[in-house]
Design a protein around this motif. Structure first.
Motif, PDB file in Angstrom:
ATOM      1  N   SER A 160       0.835  -1.199   0.000  1.00 42.85           N
ATOM      2  CA  SER A 160       0.000   0.000   0.000  1.00 42.85           C
ATOM      3  C   SER A 160       0.868   1.247   0.000  1.00 42.85           C
ATOM      4  O   SER A 160       1.918   1.305   0.659  1.00 42.85           O
ATOM      5  N   PHE A 161       0.385   2.243  -0.750  1.00 42.58           N
ATOM      6  CA  PHE A 161       1.050   3.537  -0.780  1.00 42.58           C
ATOM      7  C   PHE A 161      -0.015   4.602  -0.570  1.00 42.58           C
ATOM      8  O   PHE A 161      -1.029   4.618  -1.264  1.00 42.58           O
ATOM      9  N   ARG A 162       0.234   5.498   0.390  1.00 49.29           N
ATOM     10  CA  ARG A 162      -0.706   6.578   0.667  1.00 49.29           C
ATOM     11  C   ARG A 162       0.012   7.911   0.595  1.00 49.29           C
ATOM     12  O   ARG A 162       1.141   8.037   1.070  1.00 49.29           O
ATOM     13  N   ILE A 163      -0.677   8.904   0.021  1.00 46.16           N
ATOM     14  CA  ILE A 163      -0.167  10.267   0.011  1.00 46.16           C
ATOM     15  C   ILE A 163      -1.252  11.160   0.597  1.00 46.16           C
ATOM     16  O   ILE A 163      -2.377  11.188   0.109  1.00 46.16           O
ATOM     17  N   ILE A 164      -0.901  11.854   1.690  1.00 45.89           N
ATOM     18  CA  ILE A 164      -1.873  12.619   2.472  1.00 45.89           C
ATOM     19  C   ILE A 164      -1.456  14.081   2.474  1.00 45.89           C
ATOM     20  O   ILE A 164      -0.287  14.401   2.729  1.00 45.89           O
ATOM     21  N   ASP A 165      -2.427  14.952   2.174  1.00 44.90           N
ATOM     22  CA  ASP A 165      -2.134  16.390   2.255  1.00 44.90           C
ATOM     23  C   ASP A 165      -3.237  17.073   3.041  1.00 44.90           C
ATOM     24  O   ASP A 165      -4.312  16.514   3.238  1.00 44.90           O
ATOM     25  N   ASN A 166      -2.938  18.272   3.516  1.00 47.97           N
ATOM     26  CA  ASN A 166      -3.938  19.063   4.224  1.00 47.97           C
ATOM     27  C   ASN A 166      -4.350  20.273   3.388  1.00 47.97           C
ATOM     28  O   ASN A 166      -4.502  21.382   3.894  1.00 47.97           O
ATOM     29  N   GLY A 167      -4.506  20.002   2.071  1.00 51.79           N
ATOM     30  CA  GLY A 167      -4.856  21.061   1.143  1.00 51.79           C
ATOM     31  C   GLY A 167      -6.342  21.363   1.119  1.00 51.79           C
ATOM     32  O   GLY A 167      -7.070  21.094   2.090  1.00 51.79           O
ATOM     33  N   GLN A 168      -6.828  21.870  -0.026  1.00 58.84           N
ATOM     34  CA  GLN A 168      -8.197  22.358  -0.111  1.00 58.84           C
ATOM     35  C   GLN A 168      -9.221  21.233  -0.203  1.00 58.84           C
ATOM     36  O   GLN A 168     -10.404  21.436   0.029  1.00 58.84           O
ATOM     37  N   GLY A 169      -8.803  20.006  -0.535  1.00 58.16           N
ATOM     38  CA  GLY A 169      -9.737  18.887  -0.625  1.00 58.16           C
ATOM     39  C   GLY A 169     -10.569  18.927  -1.898  1.00 58.16           C
ATOM     40  O   GLY A 169     -10.414  19.810  -2.741  1.00 58.16           O
ATOM     41  N   ILE A 170     -11.449  17.947  -2.018  1.00 56.78           N
ATOM     42  CA  ILE A 170     -12.289  17.798  -3.208  1.00 56.78           C
ATOM     43  C   ILE A 170     -13.747  17.855  -2.772  1.00 56.78           C
ATOM     44  O   ILE A 170     -14.127  17.203  -1.793  1.00 56.78           O
ATOM     45  N   PRO A 171     -14.602  18.610  -3.478  1.00 58.29           N
ATOM     46  CA  PRO A 171     -16.029  18.632  -3.131  1.00 58.29           C
ATOM     47  C   PRO A 171     -16.615  17.219  -3.156  1.00 58.29           C
ATOM     48  O   PRO A 171     -16.277  16.424  -4.036  1.00 58.29           O
ATOM     49  N   PRO A 172     -17.490  16.883  -2.215  1.00 64.15           N
ATOM     50  CA  PRO A 172     -18.025  15.509  -2.124  1.00 64.15           C
ATOM     51  C   PRO A 172     -18.676  15.025  -3.412  1.00 64.15           C
ATOM     52  O   PRO A 172     -18.546  13.863  -3.783  1.00 64.15           O
ATOM     53  N   GLU A 173     -19.399  15.913  -4.131  1.00 61.21           N
ATOM     54  CA  GLU A 173     -20.098  15.486  -5.334  1.00 61.21           C
ATOM     55  C   GLU A 173     -19.148  15.214  -6.493  1.00 61.21           C
ATOM     56  O   GLU A 173     -19.551  14.670  -7.537  1.00 61.21           O
ATOM     57  N   GLU A 174     -17.856  15.557  -6.349  1.00 61.51           N
ATOM     58  CA  GLU A 174     -16.908  15.375  -7.439  1.00 61.51           C
ATOM     59  C   GLU A 174     -15.870  14.290  -7.167  1.00 61.51           C
ATOM     60  O   GLU A 174     -15.063  13.968  -8.039  1.00 61.51           O
ATOM     61  N   VAL A 175     -15.915  13.720  -5.958  1.00 56.50           N
ATOM     62  CA  VAL A 175     -14.908  12.710  -5.591  1.00 56.50           C
ATOM     63  C   VAL A 175     -14.962  11.513  -6.544  1.00 56.50           C
ATOM     64  O   VAL A 175     -13.927  10.986  -6.969  1.00 56.50           O
ATOM     65  N   GLY A 176     -16.170  11.087  -6.907  1.00 54.01           N
ATOM     66  CA  GLY A 176     -16.308   9.905  -7.753  1.00 54.01           C
ATOM     67  C   GLY A 176     -15.996  10.151  -9.224  1.00 54.01           C
ATOM     68  O   GLY A 176     -16.049   9.221 -10.028  1.00 54.01           O
ATOM     69  N   GLN A 177     -15.657  11.396  -9.602  1.00 57.59           N
ATOM     70  CA  GLN A 177     -15.456  11.709 -11.015  1.00 57.59           C
ATOM     71  C   GLN A 177     -14.031  12.135 -11.354  1.00 57.59           C
ATOM     72  O   GLN A 177     -13.725  12.338 -12.527  1.00 57.59           O
ATOM     73  N   ILE A 178     -13.186  12.258 -10.341  1.00 57.79           N
ATOM     74  CA  ILE A 178     -11.869  12.846 -10.589  1.00 57.79           C
ATOM     75  C   ILE A 178     -10.965  11.961 -11.432  1.00 57.79           C
ATOM     76  O   ILE A 178      -9.994  12.451 -12.016  1.00 57.79           O
ATOM     77  N   PHE A 179     -11.278  10.641 -11.531  1.00 52.21           N
ATOM     78  CA  PHE A 179     -10.429   9.750 -12.332  1.00 52.21           C
ATOM     79  C   PHE A 179     -10.873   9.690 -13.793  1.00 52.21           C
ATOM     80  O   PHE A 179     -10.266   8.974 -14.582  1.00 52.21           O
TER      81      PHE A 179
END
Length: 465
Positions: free
Chosen positions: A391-410
């Motif tokens: 497993s590889f994880r990359i974590i940031d404390n940036g602006q984040g992604i709106p909930p309605e767009e999380v499923g579309q970013i790929f």
């Protein structure tokens, strides 16, 4: 000739009902006639037996026939009233009583009329006078013979014929009702089945013509049809979403290519017209615009290549933690410029994968994290290993992604907050490339984001054997 599902169901229901009801009615009618005929025959035999019994009792009272002539005559005439012709002989064969020729003729005519009437009421009767001889006994001693002519084999009365006729008419009525009831239910069921299917068919034809919408249809209570409704609705919504992405893609690509081409055209025209002097700096600007167009087209080519599986993986075994640290070191100037803290943690983990493409995955994810993390923020990379999975994880404390767009970013060319991404220089294909590479490695990628607080990308890859 093709039939609709409605007519197919109707024909099936009616045919099956006709066969079942017809077979049941035929069997019932045959059983009724058979058992009733047995009943009539047994009743007739019992009635004829009574004449023998009466004559035997009469002989036993006096021990002779001579004193019983009037009683014998009475029994014979009673039999004639029932259309039964009786001749009585003593033990020596001497005739004791016989109806006259006219009486016998009248009885036979009466029987013929009765049989004709029964034929009209019941039909299929094959009865006529049947002659039989029955010995008479006083104990074990034979005392005479009774010769009987009676209607046979079945002596139906008018009441019997009415009963048979009534039962047949009722069976026909029941059979007719039994056919109407399945026909009614067949109409209801066929309509319930065919109506949503016809609606879905019309809806899919609209989809085929590019008219995407949501199918508003009440649940039918039939699991397969309701599942089909949900699937078609999901298909329409996905196609509608993909159409929006294609429309935005056309606009974005046109904008991305039009801007550098316009700049190039203006610069070259100015230099051709002598407005601007041809200089190294101006030529370099033209070169940068050409490079920008080349990069955009190259990224499109790369993602097409990944999705069409034209790219072959060149797998080697390498340390994923070491690769992550190298990439972070490569980004140090950008991290310092943006005042970001970035660290890599985890033990040495070896995986079997295409090093260059995994390098591209980590580079794209880290570049995104840097792009959307404000100054003074933090980015952490974690490498871990469990049974069968790295497993590889990359974590940031940036602006984040709106909930309605999380499923579309790929999705290809999808950009959360397109106006801001355009300013940041993105084309919305980096994460699509990342997903394509991870899928090619039989891995999975997921995202967990809280808008305004940060984002976590998690990649799971098969562990090296």
């Amino acid at each position: 000739m093709k039939r609709t599902i409605k007519w197919q169901l109707l024909l099936s229901f009616v045919s099956l009902s006709f066969i079942l009801v017809g077979a049941f009615s035929w069997i019932t009618l045959n059983l009724l006639e058979s058992h009733f005929a047995d009943y009539v025959r047994e009743r007739q035999e019992s009635e004829l037996e009574e004449y023998s019994t009466d004559l035997e009792n009469l002989y036993q009272q006096n021990g002779t026939w001579e004193e019983n002539s009037q009683a014998i005559q009475r029994i014979g005439r009673n039999a004639l009233q029932q259309s039964v012709i009786v001749r009585i002989f003593d033990e020596d064969g001497q005739l004791l009583w016989s109806p006259s020729a006219s009486e016998e003729e009248d009885a036979k005519n009466k029987v013929q009329d009765h049989l004709l009437h029964m034929q009209q009421m019941v039909g299929g009767m094959e009865s006529d006078y049947v002659q039989s001889r029955s010995p008479l006994y006083d104990g074990t001693e034979e005392i005479g013979i009774m010769e009987i002519q009676s209607v046979g084999p079945y002596a139906y009365t008018e009441h019997d014929a009415l009963f048979i006729s009534d039962m047949e008419s009722k069976l026909v009525f029941v059979a007719f009702i039994s056919l109407l009831i399945p026909l009614f239910f067949a109409l209801v069921v066929s309509k319930k089945l065919s109506s949503p299917i016809v609606t879905i068919n019309d809806f899919t034809q609209k989809i085929a013509k590019g008219r995407y919408s949501s199918l508003s249809l009440e649940e039918t209570g039939i699991r397969e049809i309701d599942d089909l409704l949900v699937s078609v609705n999901d298909l329409s919504l996905q196609l509608q979403h993909q159409q929006k992405i294609r429309n935005r893609l056309s606009s974005d690509i046109a904008h991305e290519i039009r801007t550098p081409l316009t700049t190039l055209k203006g610069n070259i025209e100015a230099m051709i017209d002598g407005v601007w002097e041809i200089s190294e700096e101006r030529l370099y600007r033209c070169y940068e615009e050409i490079s920008r167009i080349t990069r955009l087209i190259g990224e499109i080519d790369r993602i097409n290549e990944l999705e069409s599986q034209e790219s072959q993986l060149q797998k080697t075994t390498f340390d994923l933690t070491e690769l992550a640290q190298q990439i972070v070191d490569n980004f140090q100037p950008m991290l310092v410029e943006n005042k970001l803290n970035c660290s890599v943690s985890g033990n040495r983990v070896f995986i079997s994968a295409d090093r260059d493409k995994i390098h591209q995955v980590l580079t794209n994810l880290l570049a995104n994290a840097i792009k959307f993390t404000p100054s003074g923020g933090r980015i952490d990379l974690y490498v871990s290993q469990s049974k069968g999975t790295t497993s590889f994880r990359i974590i940031d404390n940036g602006q984040g992604i709106p909930p309605e767009e999380v499923g579309q970013i790929f999705e290809r060319f999808y950009m959360a907050e397109p106006s801001r991404n355009s300013k940041l220089g993105g084309q919305g294909i980096g994460l699509s490339i990342v997903k394509g590479i991870v899928n090619a490695h039989q891995g999975t990628i997921s995202v967990d984001s809280i808008y305004g607080k940060g984002t976590t990308f998690t990649i799971n890859l098969p562990k090296a054997k």
